[in-house]
Design a protein around this motif. Structure first.
Motif, PDB file in Angstrom:
ATOM      1  N   SER A  16      33.570   1.362  24.649  1.00 41.54           N
ATOM      2  CA  SER A  16      33.793   0.143  24.105  1.00 41.54           C
ATOM      3  C   SER A  16      34.365  -0.864  24.916  1.00 41.54           C
ATOM      4  O   SER A  16      34.035  -2.078  24.825  1.00 41.54           O
ATOM      5  CB  SER A  16      34.751   0.219  22.769  1.00 41.54           C
ATOM      6  N   ARG A  19      31.674  -2.001  27.162  1.00 43.19           N
ATOM      7  CA  ARG A  19      30.522  -2.834  26.603  1.00 43.19           C
ATOM      8  C   ARG A  19      31.184  -4.320  26.121  1.00 43.19           C
ATOM      9  O   ARG A  19      30.498  -5.401  26.463  1.00 43.19           O
ATOM     10  CB  ARG A  19      30.359  -2.208  25.051  1.00 43.19           C
ATOM     11  N   VAL A  20      32.479  -4.317  25.959  1.00 41.73           N
ATOM     12  CA  VAL A  20      33.081  -5.819  25.792  1.00 41.73           C
ATOM     13  C   VAL A  20      33.118  -6.371  27.246  1.00 41.73           C
ATOM     14  O   VAL A  20      32.843  -7.856  27.232  1.00 41.73           O
ATOM     15  CB  VAL A  20      34.577  -5.567  25.403  1.00 41.73           C
ATOM     16  N   VAL A  72      27.772  -6.226  19.395  1.00 40.64           N
ATOM     17  CA  VAL A  72      29.337  -6.558  19.775  1.00 40.64           C
ATOM     18  C   VAL A  72      30.245  -7.165  18.690  1.00 40.64           C
ATOM     19  O   VAL A  72      31.190  -6.539  18.414  1.00 40.64           O
ATOM     20  CB  VAL A  72      29.546  -7.047  21.273  1.00 40.64           C
ATOM     21  N   LEU A  75      30.297  -4.806  15.759  1.00 43.05           N
ATOM     22  CA  LEU A  75      30.891  -3.591  16.082  1.00 43.05           C
ATOM     23  C   LEU A  75      32.101  -3.099  15.154  1.00 43.05           C
ATOM     24  O   LEU A  75      32.898  -3.891  15.313  1.00 43.05           O
ATOM     25  CB  LEU A  75      31.269  -3.265  17.590  1.00 43.05           C
ATOM     26  N   LYS A  76      32.150  -1.799  14.580  1.00 46.61           N
ATOM     27  CA  LYS A  76      33.392  -1.587  13.833  1.00 46.61           C
ATOM     28  C   LYS A  76      34.471  -1.378  14.658  1.00 46.61           C
ATOM     29  O   LYS A  76      34.450  -0.398  15.587  1.00 46.61           O
ATOM     30  CB  LYS A  76      32.997  -0.302  12.920  1.00 46.61           C
ATOM     31  N   LEU A  77      35.486  -2.165  14.437  1.00 45.24           N
ATOM     32  CA  LEU A  77      36.680  -2.165  15.261  1.00 45.24           C
ATOM     33  C   LEU A  77      37.397  -0.976  15.069  1.00 45.24           C
ATOM     34  O   LEU A  77      38.196  -0.246  15.910  1.00 45.24           O
ATOM     35  CB  LEU A  77      37.507  -3.307  15.229  1.00 45.24           C
ATOM     36  N   PRO A  79      37.366   2.847  14.183  1.00 47.75           N
ATOM     37  CA  PRO A  79      36.674   4.080  13.826  1.00 47.75           C
ATOM     38  C   PRO A  79      36.971   5.045  12.704  1.00 47.75           C
ATOM     39  O   PRO A  79      36.301   5.731  12.126  1.00 47.75           O
ATOM     40  CB  PRO A  79      36.355   4.830  15.308  1.00 47.75           C
TER      41      PRO A  79
END
Length: 132
Positions: A16, A19-20, A72, A75-77, A79
């Motif tokens: 993640s 990705r950011v 992004v 995206l679920k922060l 999990p």
């Protein structure tokens, strides 16, 4: 080989975070390209074809930026949200005398409910300015 004698492996960067970082790189590239298009339009000797090419490239960059940042932003922060093991689901509150009660639910509520980056109270307004 004994377990204490084995070479230690380096920690890996979470996917993640990568990705950011990639999304921020794409955003910076698009902003630079968008700023360079009007500056180059005033240069003498460039015809209509060069202006159309710049507009096409800028449009393609913004379109790809929207496609890259959209997931992004959604995206679920957390999990673990929606599970029994979610540490952010526990709120702490207090009330003193007649004052309004204070809880940590205001801060952790959007994350514990499965919120994304765009659902956060302060960051959501800033993220809303990005395409996607």
């Amino acid at each position: 080989m004994a377990s204490h004698a084995r070479p230690r492996h380096r920690r890996r960067v979470p996917l993640s975070a990568l990705r950011v970082g990639m999304a921020l790189s794409v955003a910076g590239t698009a902003l630079v390209a968008a700023g360079a298009a009007p500056a180059g339009a005033a240069a003498p000797g460039h015809g209509d074809k060069a202006a159309r090419t710049r507009q096409a490239v800028t449009g393609a960059l913004l379109h790809s930026l929207a496609g890259g940042l959209g997931p992004v932003k959604k995206l679920k922060l957390d999990p673990l949200s929606g599970t029994a093991a979610d540490p952010l689901n526990n709120t702490i509150g207090t009330q003193i005398a007649d004052f309004k009660p204070l809880t940590t639910g205001l801060v952790t509520g959007p994350l514990a409910g499965g919120g994304a980056l765009e659902d956060l109270p302060l960051a959501g307004a800033i993220v809303g300015l990005l395409p996607g």
